[in-house]
Design a protein around this motif. Structure first.
Motif, PDB file in Angstrom:
ATOM      1  N   ILE A   6      -0.914 -64.630   4.886  1.00  0.00           N
ATOM      2  CA  ILE A   6      -1.933 -64.374   4.247  1.00  0.00           C
ATOM      3  C   ILE A   6      -2.172 -62.800   3.816  1.00  0.00           C
ATOM      4  N   ALA A   7      -2.580 -62.472   2.578  1.00  0.00           N
ATOM      5  CA  ALA A   7      -2.750 -61.135   2.032  1.00  0.00           C
ATOM      6  C   ALA A   7      -4.179 -61.314   1.998  1.00  0.00           C
ATOM      7  N   TYR A   8      -4.926 -60.324   2.435  1.00  0.00           N
ATOM      8  CA  TYR A   8      -6.342 -60.120   2.068  1.00  0.00           C
ATOM      9  C   TYR A   8      -6.660 -59.096   1.203  1.00  0.00           C
ATOM     10  N   THR A   9      -7.166 -59.405   0.021  1.00  0.00           N
ATOM     11  CA  THR A   9      -7.219 -58.417  -1.056  1.00  0.00           C
ATOM     12  C   THR A   9      -8.623 -58.179  -1.240  1.00  0.00           C
ATOM     13  N   CYS A  10      -9.071 -56.808  -1.153  1.00  0.00           N
ATOM     14  CA  CYS A  10     -10.370 -56.577  -1.474  1.00  0.00           C
ATOM     15  C   CYS A  10     -10.389 -54.819  -1.835  1.00  0.00           C
ATOM     16  N   ASN A  11     -11.668 -54.411  -2.094  1.00  0.00           N
ATOM     17  CA  ASN A  11     -11.709 -53.203  -2.214  1.00  0.00           C
ATOM     18  C   ASN A  11     -12.369 -52.390  -0.928  1.00  0.00           C
ATOM     19  N   VAL A  12     -11.646 -51.539  -0.485  1.00  0.00           N
ATOM     20  CA  VAL A  12     -12.038 -50.991   0.863  1.00  0.00           C
ATOM     21  C   VAL A  12     -13.076 -49.860   0.698  1.00  0.00           C
ATOM     22  N   ARG A  13     -14.239 -49.736   1.214  1.00  0.00           N
ATOM     23  CA  ARG A  13     -15.274 -48.846   1.140  1.00  0.00           C
ATOM     24  C   ARG A  13     -14.875 -47.889   1.953  1.00  0.00           C
ATOM     25  N   LYS A  14     -14.732 -46.734   1.514  1.00  0.00           N
ATOM     26  CA  LYS A  14     -14.362 -45.483   2.169  1.00  0.00           C
ATOM     27  C   LYS A  14     -15.721 -44.793   2.684  1.00  0.00           C
ATOM     28  N   GLY A  42      -4.409 -68.940  12.737  1.00  0.00           N
ATOM     29  CA  GLY A  42      -2.712 -68.927  13.011  1.00  0.00           C
ATOM     30  C   GLY A  42      -2.284 -68.371  12.127  1.00  0.00           C
ATOM     31  N   ALA A  43      -2.830 -67.114  11.365  1.00  0.00           N
ATOM     32  CA  ALA A  43      -2.099 -66.691  10.302  1.00  0.00           C
ATOM     33  C   ALA A  43      -1.761 -65.189  10.517  1.00  0.00           C
ATOM     34  N   ASN A  44      -0.658 -64.684   9.990  1.00  0.00           N
ATOM     35  CA  ASN A  44      -0.363 -63.288   9.864  1.00  0.00           C
ATOM     36  C   ASN A  44      -1.070 -62.713   8.615  1.00  0.00           C
ATOM     37  N   ILE A  65       4.306 -63.748   0.897  1.00  0.00           N
ATOM     38  CA  ILE A  65       3.090 -64.233   0.697  1.00  0.00           C
ATOM     39  C   ILE A  65       2.830 -65.813   0.447  1.00  0.00           C
ATOM     40  N   ASP A  66       2.155 -66.456   1.409  1.00  0.00           N
ATOM     41  CA  ASP A  66       1.735 -67.874   1.313  1.00  0.00           C
ATOM     42  C   ASP A  66       0.527 -68.023   0.629  1.00  0.00           C
ATOM     43  N   LEU A  67      -0.500 -67.170   0.803  1.00  0.00           N
ATOM     44  CA  LEU A  67      -1.868 -67.292   0.075  1.00  0.00           C
ATOM     45  C   LEU A  67      -2.509 -65.896   0.283  1.00  0.00           C
ATOM     46  N   VAL A  68      -3.105 -65.548  -1.058  1.00  0.00           N
ATOM     47  CA  VAL A  68      -3.932 -64.521  -1.172  1.00  0.00           C
ATOM     48  C   VAL A  68      -5.341 -64.783  -0.969  1.00  0.00           C
ATOM     49  N   PHE A  69      -5.982 -64.392   0.048  1.00  0.00           N
ATOM     50  CA  PHE A  69      -7.530 -64.628   0.354  1.00  0.00           C
ATOM     51  C   PHE A  69      -8.122 -63.418  -0.633  1.00  0.00           C
ATOM     52  N   LEU A 332      -5.619 -74.625  10.785  1.00  0.00           N
ATOM     53  CA  LEU A 332      -6.563 -74.578   9.868  1.00  0.00           C
ATOM     54  C   LEU A 332      -7.180 -76.005   9.715  1.00  0.00           C
ATOM     55  N   GLU A 333      -6.512 -76.934   9.502  1.00  0.00           N
ATOM     56  CA  GLU A 333      -7.349 -78.172   9.099  1.00  0.00           C
ATOM     57  C   GLU A 333      -8.051 -78.668  10.420  1.00  0.00           C
ATOM     58  N   GLU A 334      -7.734 -78.389  11.701  1.00  0.00           N
ATOM     59  CA  GLU A 334      -8.534 -78.723  12.966  1.00  0.00           C
ATOM     60  C   GLU A 334      -9.763 -78.062  12.855  1.00  0.00           C
ATOM     61  N   LEU A 335      -9.475 -76.596  12.692  1.00  0.00           N
ATOM     62  CA  LEU A 335     -10.848 -75.805  12.778  1.00  0.00           C
ATOM     63  C   LEU A 335     -11.885 -76.277  11.550  1.00  0.00           C
ATOM     64  N   ALA A 336     -11.247 -76.599  10.391  1.00  0.00           N
ATOM     65  CA  ALA A 336     -12.279 -77.027   9.435  1.00  0.00           C
ATOM     66  C   ALA A 336     -12.890 -78.311   9.810  1.00  0.00           C
ATOM     67  N   ASP A 337     -12.166 -79.022  10.255  1.00  0.00           N
ATOM     68  CA  ASP A 337     -12.881 -80.444  10.789  1.00  0.00           C
ATOM     69  C   ASP A 337     -13.863 -80.232  11.599  1.00  0.00           C
ATOM     70  N   SER A 338     -13.500 -79.398  12.583  1.00  0.00           N
ATOM     71  CA  SER A 338     -14.297 -79.078  13.690  1.00  0.00           C
ATOM     72  C   SER A 338     -15.844 -78.431  13.383  1.00  0.00           C
ATOM     73  N   ALA A 339     -15.437 -77.546  12.164  1.00  0.00           N
ATOM     74  CA  ALA A 339     -16.569 -76.852  11.769  1.00  0.00           C
ATOM     75  C   ALA A 339     -17.691 -77.795  11.245  1.00  0.00           C
ATOM     76  N   MET A 340     -16.960 -78.866  10.468  1.00  0.00           N
ATOM     77  CA  MET A 340     -18.053 -79.736   9.902  1.00  0.00           C
ATOM     78  C   MET A 340     -18.714 -80.921  10.843  1.00  0.00           C
ATOM     79  N   GLU A 341     -17.865 -81.006  11.938  1.00  0.00           N
ATOM     80  CA  GLU A 341     -18.532 -81.746  12.963  1.00  0.00           C
ATOM     81  C   GLU A 341     -19.550 -81.141  13.587  1.00  0.00           C
ATOM     82  N   GLN A 342     -19.681 -80.037  13.559  1.00  0.00           N
ATOM     83  CA  GLN A 342     -20.881 -79.216  14.246  1.00  0.00           C
ATOM     84  C   GLN A 342     -22.143 -78.881  13.277  1.00  0.00           C
TER      85      GLN A 342
END
Length: 362
Positions: A6-14, A42-44, A65-69, A332-342
Motif C-alpha cells: 500500500i502506498a499512502y499518498t498525502c500532503n505532509v505538513r512540515k 498485514g500490509a507493507n 503498488i497493490d493499492l494507493v490509500f 483485512l476482511e477479518e478485521l473489517a468483519d470484527s469491527a462491524m460485530e463490535q
C-alpha cells in the motif's frame, strides 16, 4: 500470507508550514496513526508525500503498488488539485481508495456540486457566483460569502456572513484578491449545522453543531471554531428526523457518485436541511477529525475505521484487479468483519433499492 503493498499518498505538513492552505495537510499524528492502521491489515506501507513529482513517484512504483490509500489534497491546481492522485492512478492502472477524478472536480466546484445534488432533489440555498463589480441578483440578506473552490473552511471567517451591499462587496473583493477566484454567495442558513458521514453503505452517527453552545456564539464554522468546537458537538440518535437527514445525505452522496467514504455538511433553516458541501476525502486524524468522532460514537476505533475504508475499496476493486489482491486480503476482511460485530447498529434504510445500515444509537 502474501502482503498488500500500500502506498499512502498525502500532503505532509512540515513544521515551517503556516497558513490556511497547510491546514489541509496531514499532521505527524495522523500519518503515524494511519500507517499503523494500514500495517495492522498485514500490509507493507510506503508514505508518498504528494508534490509536483507525484506522477513520477507513482509511475516508478506502478508494478509494485497493490493499492494507493489516497488522502492527498494536491497543491495549486485549483479545481483539479484533489483529482491529481486519482487521475494519475487511473492513467497508470493503479487501484486506489476513494472517488474518481470526475467526482473530485465536481465537488471542488461548490456551485457545480450544488447544482448536481439539487437535480436529485436535495435542497440547497439559493446562490450566485460573483466577482468584484458584479451586481447582486435576487438573493436576500444576510448572505454567506466564501471561495467557490476551496476546502477545510479556507477563506471562511465570521466576516463571511454579510448583512448589506458594502459588506458583500468587501467580502467578494477579499476572496478575489486572495484566491483569484469568484466568490460563492448564498443565502445564509441560520440553523444548526450537521455533518453526515458514510463508509461504504454504512451511515455514521450524525454530528450536530449548535453554535449557541460554542463560546462567543459564532455564526459560521471557520477554522477557529473547528479548533474549539469538539466539546460542544453532539450526536443525533436515529429518530425519524435524523433518518430523514440521512436520506438527504445518501441522495447527495449518490448524486455526486462518491465512492468508499465521504462526509457532507448541511445546515438547517425552518426545519428543512440544506446541502452545503461534500468532503470527499474527509480528515482522518486519530482523535479530532469529524469522521473519527462519528466512528467512535458507533464503537468503531480509528484503526478499524481505516480497515473499513480499505475493505470497502478492495471489495469494489477486486473484480477489476483480481491478481493485485489475490491471497492478500484475508486479515483485512477479518478485521473489517470484527469491527462491524463490535459496532452499534441502529437499523437500516432503503434508498433507490439500495440498503444502508445506520450506525449508532437508536
Amino acid at each position: 500470507m502474501n502482503k498488500l503493498n500500500i502506498a499512502y499518498t498525502c500532503n505532509v505538513r512540515k513544521s515551517d508550514m503556516d497558513g490556511e492552505r497547510y491546514g489541509e495537510f496531514e499532521s505527524p499524528a495522523t500519518i503515524e496513526a494511519v500507517i499503523a492502521a494500514l500495517e495492522r491489515l498485514g500490509a507493507n506501507v510506503e508514505l508518498i508525500d504528494v508534490g509536483s513529482d507525484i506522477y513520477h513517484q507513482l509511475e516508478k512504483r506502478k508494478n509494485h503498488i497493490d493499492l494507493v490509500f489516497n488522502n492527498a489534497e494536491g497543491l495549486d491546481e485549483k479545481e483539479l488539485r484533489e483529482a491529481i492522485v486519482p487521475f494519475f492512478c487511473e492513467y497508470l492502472s493503479i487501484p486506489y481508495t476513494g472517488s474518481s477524478p470526475k467526482t473530485f472536480i465536481n465537488k471542488m466546484d461548490k456551485a457545480t456540486a450544488k447544482r448536481i445534488v439539487a437535480y436529485d432533489g436535495v435542497p440547497t440555498a439559493r446562490f450566485q457566483l460573483m466577482v468584484p463589480g458584479e451586481q447582486l441578483k435576487d438573493l436576500s440578506f444576510p448572505l454567506m460569502v466564501k471561495p467557490y473552490s476551496e476546502g477545510t473552511s479556507i477563506g471562511i471567517s465570521q466576516k463571511s456572513k454579510v448583512h448589506d451591499l458594502l459588506e458583500l462587496n468587501d467580502a467578494i473583493e477579499a476572496i478575489y484578491t486572495q484566491f483569484n477566484q469568484p466568490a460563492l454567495v448564498e443565502e445564509f442558513l441560520p440553523g444548526n449545522e450537521y455533518t453526515i458521514g458514510l463508509i461504504g453503505n454504512y451511515v455514521l452517527p450524525i454530528l450536530e453543531i449548535d453554535f449557541a453552545k460554542i463560546p462567543g456564539q459564532p455564526q459560521v464554522r471557520d477554522p477557529h471554531v473547528k479548533d474549539i468546537e469538539n466539546p460542544y458537538i453532539s450526536h443525533l440518535s436515529w429518530t425519524e428526523k435524523a433518518q430523514s437527514f440521512a436520506k438527504l445525505a445518501i441522495a447527495a452522496h449518490e448524486a455526486l457518485e462518491v465512492r468508499d467514504y465521504n462526509r457532507m455538511d448541511f445546515r438547517e433553516r425552518d426545519g428543512q436541511l440544506y446541502f452545503l458541501e461534500a468532503n470527499v476525502i474527509p480528515g482522518i486524524h486519530p482523535t479530532e477529525a469529524d469522521l473519527t468522532n462519528m466512528c467512535r460514537h458507533a464503537n468503531i476505533a480509528h484503526n478499524d475505521m481505516v480497515a473499513l475504508i480499505v475493505n470497502t475499496a478492495v471489495q469494489r476493486l477486486s473484480p477489476l484487479y483480481p491478481e493485485r489482491f489475490k491471497g492478500k486480503t484475508l486479515l483485512l476482511e477479518e478485521l473489517a468483519d470484527s469491527a462491524m460485530e463490535q459496532a452499534t447498529i441502529a437499523g437500516t434504510i432503503i434508498h433507490r433499492d439500495r440498503q444502508y445500515t445506520l450506525l449508532g444509537k437508536q
